[in-house]
Design a protein around this motif. Structure first.
Motif, PDB file in Angstrom:
ATOM      1  N   SER A 121       0.831  -1.208   0.000  1.00 56.95           N
ATOM      2  CA  SER A 121       0.000   0.000   0.000  1.00 56.95           C
ATOM      3  C   SER A 121       0.858   1.247   0.000  1.00 56.95           C
ATOM      4  O   SER A 121       2.036   1.223   0.353  1.00 56.95           O
ATOM      5  CB  SER A 121      -0.938   0.003   1.213  1.00 56.95           C
ATOM      6  N   ILE A 122       0.249   2.325  -0.409  1.00 60.26           N
ATOM      7  CA  ILE A 122       0.863   3.658  -0.347  1.00 60.26           C
ATOM      8  C   ILE A 122       0.147   4.413   0.766  1.00 60.26           C
ATOM      9  O   ILE A 122      -1.060   4.639   0.691  1.00 60.26           O
ATOM     10  CB  ILE A 122       0.713   4.391  -1.694  1.00 60.26           C
ATOM     11  N   ASN A 123       0.888   4.770   1.799  1.00 61.39           N
ATOM     12  CA  ASN A 123       0.276   5.394   2.971  1.00 61.39           C
ATOM     13  C   ASN A 123       0.479   6.910   2.967  1.00 61.39           C
ATOM     14  O   ASN A 123       1.488   7.414   2.484  1.00 61.39           O
ATOM     15  CB  ASN A 123       0.869   4.805   4.255  1.00 61.39           C
ATOM     16  N   TYR A 124      -0.486   7.597   3.542  1.00 54.89           N
ATOM     17  CA  TYR A 124      -0.436   9.063   3.628  1.00 54.89           C
ATOM     18  C   TYR A 124      -1.296   9.508   4.808  1.00 54.89           C
ATOM     19  O   TYR A 124      -2.037   8.714   5.399  1.00 54.89           O
ATOM     20  CB  TYR A 124      -0.947   9.699   2.332  1.00 54.89           C
ATOM     21  N   ASP A 125      -1.159  10.756   5.182  1.00 56.88           N
ATOM     22  CA  ASP A 125      -2.010  11.345   6.220  1.00 56.88           C
ATOM     23  C   ASP A 125      -2.492  12.697   5.714  1.00 56.88           C
ATOM     24  O   ASP A 125      -1.760  13.686   5.742  1.00 56.88           O
ATOM     25  CB  ASP A 125      -1.245  11.512   7.542  1.00 56.88           C
ATOM     26  N   ILE A 126      -3.709  12.700   5.230  1.00 57.03           N
ATOM     27  CA  ILE A 126      -4.329  13.914   4.695  1.00 57.03           C
ATOM     28  C   ILE A 126      -5.603  14.176   5.489  1.00 57.03           C
ATOM     29  O   ILE A 126      -6.465  13.299   5.584  1.00 57.03           O
ATOM     30  CB  ILE A 126      -4.631  13.784   3.189  1.00 57.03           C
ATOM     31  N   GLN A 127      -5.712  15.366   6.059  1.00 58.32           N
ATOM     32  CA  GLN A 127      -6.855  15.705   6.900  1.00 58.32           C
ATOM     33  C   GLN A 127      -7.633  16.860   6.298  1.00 58.32           C
ATOM     34  O   GLN A 127      -7.099  17.670   5.540  1.00 58.32           O
ATOM     35  CB  GLN A 127      -6.392  16.084   8.312  1.00 58.32           C
ATOM     36  N   LYS A 128      -8.883  16.922   6.691  1.00 53.41           N
ATOM     37  CA  LYS A 128      -9.724  18.028   6.254  1.00 53.41           C
ATOM     38  C   LYS A 128      -9.220  19.315   6.877  1.00 53.41           C
ATOM     39  O   LYS A 128      -8.801  19.344   8.034  1.00 53.41           O
ATOM     40  CB  LYS A 128     -11.181  17.780   6.650  1.00 53.41           C
ATOM     41  N   LYS A 129      -9.233  20.383   6.118  1.00 57.06           N
ATOM     42  CA  LYS A 129      -8.770  21.681   6.605  1.00 57.06           C
ATOM     43  C   LYS A 129      -9.953  22.410   7.257  1.00 57.06           C
ATOM     44  O   LYS A 129     -11.007  22.597   6.635  1.00 57.06           O
ATOM     45  CB  LYS A 129      -8.218  22.505   5.444  1.00 57.06           C
ATOM     46  N   VAL A 130      -9.788  22.779   8.525  1.00 50.18           N
ATOM     47  CA  VAL A 130     -10.864  23.450   9.264  1.00 50.18           C
ATOM     48  C   VAL A 130     -10.327  24.717   9.918  1.00 50.18           C
ATOM     49  O   VAL A 130      -9.111  24.875  10.116  1.00 50.18           O
ATOM     50  CB  VAL A 130     -11.473  22.525  10.339  1.00 50.18           C
ATOM     51  N   SER A 131     -11.241  25.606  10.291  1.00 51.03           N
ATOM     52  CA  SER A 131     -10.908  26.851  10.989  1.00 51.03           C
ATOM     53  C   SER A 131     -11.681  26.918  12.291  1.00 51.03           C
ATOM     54  O   SER A 131     -12.821  26.457  12.372  1.00 51.03           O
ATOM     55  CB  SER A 131     -11.221  28.074  10.122  1.00 51.03           C
ATOM     56  N   ARG A 132     -11.049  27.513  13.301  1.00 50.78           N
ATOM     57  CA  ARG A 132     -11.714  27.685  14.589  1.00 50.78           C
ATOM     58  C   ARG A 132     -11.253  29.003  15.210  1.00 50.78           C
ATOM     59  O   ARG A 132     -10.098  29.400  15.065  1.00 50.78           O
ATOM     60  CB  ARG A 132     -11.405  26.519  15.525  1.00 50.78           C
ATOM     61  N   THR A 133     -12.177  29.639  15.917  1.00 56.08           N
ATOM     62  CA  THR A 133     -11.871  30.881  16.620  1.00 56.08           C
ATOM     63  C   THR A 133     -11.462  30.570  18.056  1.00 56.08           C
ATOM     64  O   THR A 133     -12.180  29.871  18.770  1.00 56.08           O
ATOM     65  CB  THR A 133     -13.080  31.826  16.614  1.00 56.08           C
ATOM     66  N   PHE A 134     -10.306  31.091  18.463  1.00 58.30           N
ATOM     67  CA  PHE A 134      -9.788  30.862  19.806  1.00 58.30           C
ATOM     68  C   PHE A 134      -9.806  32.166  20.598  1.00 58.30           C
ATOM     69  O   PHE A 134      -9.488  33.233  20.063  1.00 58.30           O
ATOM     70  CB  PHE A 134      -8.360  30.315  19.750  1.00 58.30           C
ATOM     71  N   LYS A 135     -10.151  32.053  21.881  1.00 60.78           N
ATOM     72  CA  LYS A 135     -10.133  33.203  22.781  1.00 60.78           C
ATOM     73  C   LYS A 135      -8.702  33.468  23.217  1.00 60.78           C
ATOM     74  O   LYS A 135      -7.932  32.545  23.498  1.00 60.78           O
ATOM     75  CB  LYS A 135     -11.004  32.907  24.006  1.00 60.78           C
ATOM     76  N   LEU A 136      -8.335  34.748  23.282  1.00 64.25           N
ATOM     77  CA  LEU A 136      -7.012  35.140  23.737  1.00 64.25           C
ATOM     78  C   LEU A 136      -7.087  35.652  25.173  1.00 64.25           C
ATOM     79  O   LEU A 136      -7.994  36.409  25.522  1.00 64.25           O
ATOM     80  CB  LEU A 136      -6.427  36.236  22.838  1.00 64.25           C
ATOM     81  N   ALA A 137      -6.137  35.224  25.989  1.00 70.79           N
ATOM     82  CA  ALA A 137      -6.055  35.682  27.380  1.00 70.79           C
ATOM     83  C   ALA A 137      -4.591  35.889  27.734  1.00 70.79           C
ATOM     84  O   ALA A 137      -3.700  35.271  27.146  1.00 70.79           O
ATOM     85  CB  ALA A 137      -6.708  34.672  28.324  1.00 70.79           C
ATOM     86  N   LEU A 138      -4.362  36.779  28.702  1.00 70.87           N
ATOM     87  CA  LEU A 138      -3.000  37.069  29.120  1.00 70.87           C
ATOM     88  C   LEU A 138      -2.606  36.165  30.272  1.00 70.87           C
ATOM     89  O   LEU A 138      -3.323  36.049  31.268  1.00 70.87           O
ATOM     90  CB  LEU A 138      -2.895  38.532  29.544  1.00 70.87           C
ATOM     91  N   ASP A 139      -1.458  35.502  30.131  1.00 71.38           N
ATOM     92  CA  ASP A 139      -0.930  34.663  31.197  1.00 71.38           C
ATOM     93  C   ASP A 139      -0.481  35.582  32.337  1.00 71.38           C
ATOM     94  O   ASP A 139       0.463  36.366  32.169  1.00 71.38           O
ATOM     95  CB  ASP A 139       0.249  33.851  30.678  1.00 71.38           C
TER      96      ASP A 139
END
Length: 324
Positions: free
Chosen positions: A137-155
């Motif tokens: 077999s020919i193996n690969y790792d291809i995933q769906k491209k998704v976007s997500r909004t992340f909250k920003l906070a100060l450490d």
């Protein structure tokens, strides 16, 4: 035209004729080169050699919708049988146009069976014959491209204030979110809050700084690299005072504490300090909470101004006695 045997014979004769040493060496080298060349071309004319070649492949998919998270395979190893000339040209990559493997939904599987390629390989390699495809077999790792909004906070640990200062306003982050786009599994496993490292030390004034967003994981992209962080600080004043102890639930005036005042220490923002205000803290002694074994009462804070910080009451407890 002289034959190869005639040429070699003339070279032999020139070798035995008196000449300089370096000229004899040149003759020997020429003989070796000619002999090797004749052997090489003679060998290439033979048939039924067995060899291994790597045939080029190209995996194709919609790169606007999917993303490869590791290098895609570019060749498939094959054992073949053929003539010397044919195998040599294949070994150098001649006459081998890549086989294109089109993937419609590459995230639904991570391999392609090489047996499905045999029908395309056979006519492209002719007259070379395929014995085996050396990989199942020919193996690969291809995933769906998704976007997500992340909250920003100060450490908070990335901010160090001068000992006399405190943050006096909400911490503003503009913008306060970031959109990361990348492989579905990677994006899904990330925390929904991204903490910023401000690396601010010895702060003694209001802050407005550009702070870099942490580096995104591999294969994750973002258009936002930094944000504006701002907040206000205030200087804290150390205050010491003596306040009367408020007596609660004492049965009558015959019961008295051994002291009537407590010493208090606290910090307060200079913007809320008023030198004439002596009612910021109330210290209480509740008779109902007396320890009968030693007639002691723990002093408690009955009231404290919301701007008072790091309050300390001394002594921590008092004793009461009855006047007969």
């Amino acid at each position: 035209m002289k034959s190869a045997e005639d040429i070699i014979e003339r070279l032999k004769k020139s070798f035995h004729t008196p000449s300089k040493k370096d000229e004899r060496i040149k003759v020997v080298v020429i003989c070796i080169v000619i002999s090797t060349t004749f052997w090489f071309f003679s060998a290439l004319n033979k048939e039924d050699y067995i060899s291994q070649i790597n045939y080029p492949i190209e995996i194709e998919f919609d790169e606007s919708e999917y993303i490869a998270t590791r290098d895609l395979p570019t060749r498939v190893p094959i054992e073949v049988t053929g003539g010397g000339w044919d195998l040599m040209t294949r070994s150098f990559g001649f006459n081998m146009s890549p086989i294109k493997i089109a993937l419609d939904k590459p995230d639904e599987s991570n391999y392609v069976m090489t047996s499905s390629l045999r029908g395309q390989l056979t006519p492209r390699l002719d007259p070379v014959v395929i014995n085996y495809i050396l990989r199942d077999s020919i193996n690969y790792d291809i995933q769906k491209k998704v976007s997500r909004t992340f909250k920003l906070a100060l450490d908070p640990s990335s901010i160090s204030l001068d000992d006399s200062y405190r943050i006096s306003s909400p911490i503003s982050i503009q913008p306060d979110t970031v959109v990361w786009t990348g492989p579905e599994r990677t994006i899904r496993d990330l925390d929904r809050v991204i903490y910023l490292e401000a690396n601010l030390t010895e702060i003694d004034r209001d802050v407005t700084e550009e702070v870099d967003i942490p580096k995104a994981p591999e294969f994750v992209n973002t258009a936002l690299e930094s944000v504006s962080v701002s907040f206000e600080v205030v200087r804290m004043l150390d205050v010491s005072d003596n306040v009367p102890i408020v007596l609660l639930n004492f049965p009558d005036s015959t019961w008295r504490p051994n002291i009537s005042e407590a010493s208090i220490k606290y910090k307060i923002a200079e913007t809320h300090f008023d030198a004439v205000d002596s009612a910021r803290v109330q210290v209480v002694a509740d008779f109902n909470e007396m320890n009968p074994s030693d007639s002691s009462l723990v002093l408690k804070v009955g009231f404290r101004d919301e701007h008072v910080d790091e309050l300390e009451v001394l002594p921590a407890s008092i004793r009461v006695f009855k006047n007969d």
